[in-house]
Scaffold this motif. Sequence first.
Motif: not given
Length: 419
Positions: A242, A228, A244-245, A198-199, A195-196, A247-248, A209, A203
């Motif tokens: 940030t 970050w 989306g981070l 993909d973010h 997930g990180w 929501e991982i 990050t 980004s």
Amino acid sequence: MNSYGAADTVVHARTAADVAGAIHHARDTGIALTVRNGGHSIARHSTAHGGLLLDVRGLNGMTVLDRSQGLVRVGAGATWGLVAKRLAPYGLAISAGDTASVGVGGLTLGGGIGWMVRRYGLAIDAVVAAEVVTADGRVRTVDARHDPDLFWALRGGGGNVGVVTRLDFVAARVSEVVTGSIAYDPGEPHALVRGWRDHLRASDDRLTTILSIVPETPAGPPRTVVQWCFSEPDRAAAERATAGLREIAGVVADDTAVVPYADVLEEHEMPEGMQVAMRNALVPALSDDCIDAALALRGGAPTVVAFRGLGGALDWVAPDATAFAHRDAEAMVLAARMAPPGAPTPSFDAPTDDWAAVARHGTGAYVGFLDQAGPDDVASVYPPATYARLAAVKAAYDPGNLFRRNHNVVPVREGAPTL
């Protein structure tokens, strides 16, 4: 890592002339020369075992040459924390490293990956000139027009071609930044790292990050955290970058603050005698297989595994423009093991370790985070074309390999056969 070791002679340089004198003495007597800047060399190149140790921490002055252009002159012996604090009143900052006590010269010569790398690139990308003392004892001022090959080699060549005494940077117009950390439930690291990743790929370039997975230690429980830094003071923009981070996976803690850039640099000193084993790989694409291989290293001795987001401004510079060639890196994968004095020496050589399974996904390694400096390690830092060019510059400016206490490039004249 910060001791002098068993040097026969220690020279505390205060001027470029002091550096030249030490170089003349080492060359004329044939004794080994070790250069100490901040003392943070993972490969222990800051400590001497006999010979002459040249300590350049006294070369720590800083001058703002042109505030409107952001042009600043920094002594190689200064620390990045000191530089950040002195630049703060001018609304300027240089992206360089994570730790306040790291020396300017040592970190910059290796490239310099910092908290604003995705927005402003490496520390070397801000360097426009340098004063360097070469193996003949000559004090040279180099830039893109004067000794351009030497200037190229200094930016990423890791101290192979001379002792830098000062550097001229064009600083970024940064005063405050938004920074924070997000801690996660450590139960499902594979999904979290994916997930990180993909973010990262989508980004904002203003956001850098680092995802760290830390095992349980006597100092505390296991933890999984993304730290970050957003390179502007716009809190709303940082929150969007940030979002989306969060929501991982299961977030267990989350903090955000607008701070002076200098406050982002940590005050961190390695305990005296601490033993460190460290590997890293610069990967153009952080694949699922690479992630799995990195996380598999946690099955042996307690291991910190970290994933550092790159890309952005790092890739805006041509790979042959400096001696740091790994410009296409999407991320750095890092593994570290530590042990106190007297404990068994940590390593990644156990039968259960397979660092090669991680390294094969990368183009090479970052010199600042390598604990060894053998031929394979040097080859991982400098791809063949970069190595050949460095070897030719080395032959021109240090044919006797006086500067060999580093990830050493052997001097070979251009066109000469190599082994």
